[in-house]
Design an enzyme around this catalytic site. Structure first.
Site, mmCIF file in Angstrom:
data_model
loop_
_atom_site.group_PDB
_atom_site.id
_atom_site.type_symbol
_atom_site.label_atom_id
_atom_site.label_comp_id
_atom_site.label_asym_id
_atom_site.label_seq_id
_atom_site.Cartn_x
_atom_site.Cartn_y
_atom_site.Cartn_z
ATOM 1 C CE LYS A 104 11.378 3.515 28.390
ATOM 2 N NZ LYS A 104 12.687 3.824 28.992
ATOM 3 N N GLY A 165 21.341 0.555 31.655
ATOM 4 C CA GLY A 165 22.362 1.116 32.531
ATOM 5 C C GLY A 165 23.749 0.537 32.365
ATOM 6 C CB ALA A 191 18.336 0.271 27.620
ATOM 7 N N GLY A 192 21.444 1.042 27.091
ATOM 8 C CA GLY A 192 22.726 0.474 26.698
ATOM 9 C C GLY A 192 23.721 1.456 26.113
ATOM 10 C CG ASN A 213 18.528 8.977 32.743
ATOM 11 O OD1 ASN A 213 17.693 8.696 33.584
ATOM 12 N ND2 ASN A 213 19.329 10.014 32.936
#
Length: 262
Positions: A104, A165, A191-192, A213
């Protein structure tokens, strides 16, 4: 039916997966919590920040001891890289250390927004593909840049749903839909995502999978949130396959208005 059909798989670079949830391995309180949350998520692929995780010192705690690379597909990433040069060097080291070829790529701009640096991302992607890497690429929700990355040979396009994040959820569903329509390789929101409903929305729009994550690692109860994300991705995928009812202005009663008892 309490889960997506077994036959509803997706593939990237020749690897086939049943789970459409990809999770990170960072930000947890301990490696034990990491392992428990990943198991609860049902994920088959996990991202590993090469610059932040011990992959080579046998004298220190190792992720591999808790998240078995024989069970999970490791996806080394370039988290923390802010230049194309650093990203390329990081993934070359990852391949030397673990033999990983599916990777990635992410190259971030400066704080506080950490938005994808698309010029550097394109530069790094071209170099990595030339080196024989299979590149899943984190990018802006920009159809022009995403098409260039796909044309270069990236094996998956991974636009952000919101700043990394942030937990803000899907901020531009219309642009994401345009990206889904034009992209021929797998497209993952990356993300988000902040909570289960965000993941479900991404899947309802037609994303191939969701990568997250912080939404799990920073939850009050990461293991329970991991389970919620698993179910949300499955529900969103089923809703996409079922094809939602049309939106309309005004009401449409569920019972007919003719032939009523008077």
């Amino acid at each position: 039916m309490d889960s997506a059909p077994v036959t509803d798989t997706w593939s990237v670079a020749g690897r086939v997966f049943t789970s459409r949830l990809v999770v990170g391995t960072g930000k947890y309180k301990s490696l034990e919590e990491t392992a428990a949350a990943i198991a609860a998520s049902g994920a088959e692929m996990v991202t590993v920040a090469v610059r932040r995780v011990n992959l080579s010192d046998p004298g220190a705690p190792m992720l591999q001891d808790f998240v078995d690379p024989k069970i999970y597909t490791y996806l080394p990433n370039t988290a923390g890289c802010h230049t194309a040069k650093d990203a390329v060097r990081t993934l070359r080291l990852a391949r030397e250390a673990g033999g990983w070829n599916l990777v990635k790529l992410e190259v971030l701009g400066p704080p506080p927004h950490l938005y994808p640096d698309m010029m550097a991302t394109l530069e790094a992607a071209e170099a990595l593909i030339r080196d024989g890497f299979e590149v899943m690429v984190y990018c802006a929700d920009d159809p022009v840049a995403a098409k260039r990355l796909e044309d270069l040979g990236c094996v998956a396009i991974m636009p952000l749903g919101a700043p990394i994040g942030s937990g803000l959820g899907i901020q531009n569903a219309a642009m994401l839909s345009l990206l889904i329509d034009q992209t021929k390789v797998p497209l993952l929101v990356d993300a988000g995502v902040g909570t289960a409903s965000d993941a479900a929305i991404a899947m309802e729009l037609g994303c191939t999978a969701v990568l997250l994550n912080s939404a799990i690692a920073h939850a009050g109860d990461p293991v329970t949130m991991a389970r919620a994300m698993k179910l949300a991705v499955e529900a969103g995928r089923l809703a996409f396959l079922a094809k939602r009812m049309p939106r309309r202005m005004g009401a449409d009663p569920s019972s007919p208005l003719t032939g009523l008892i008077r």
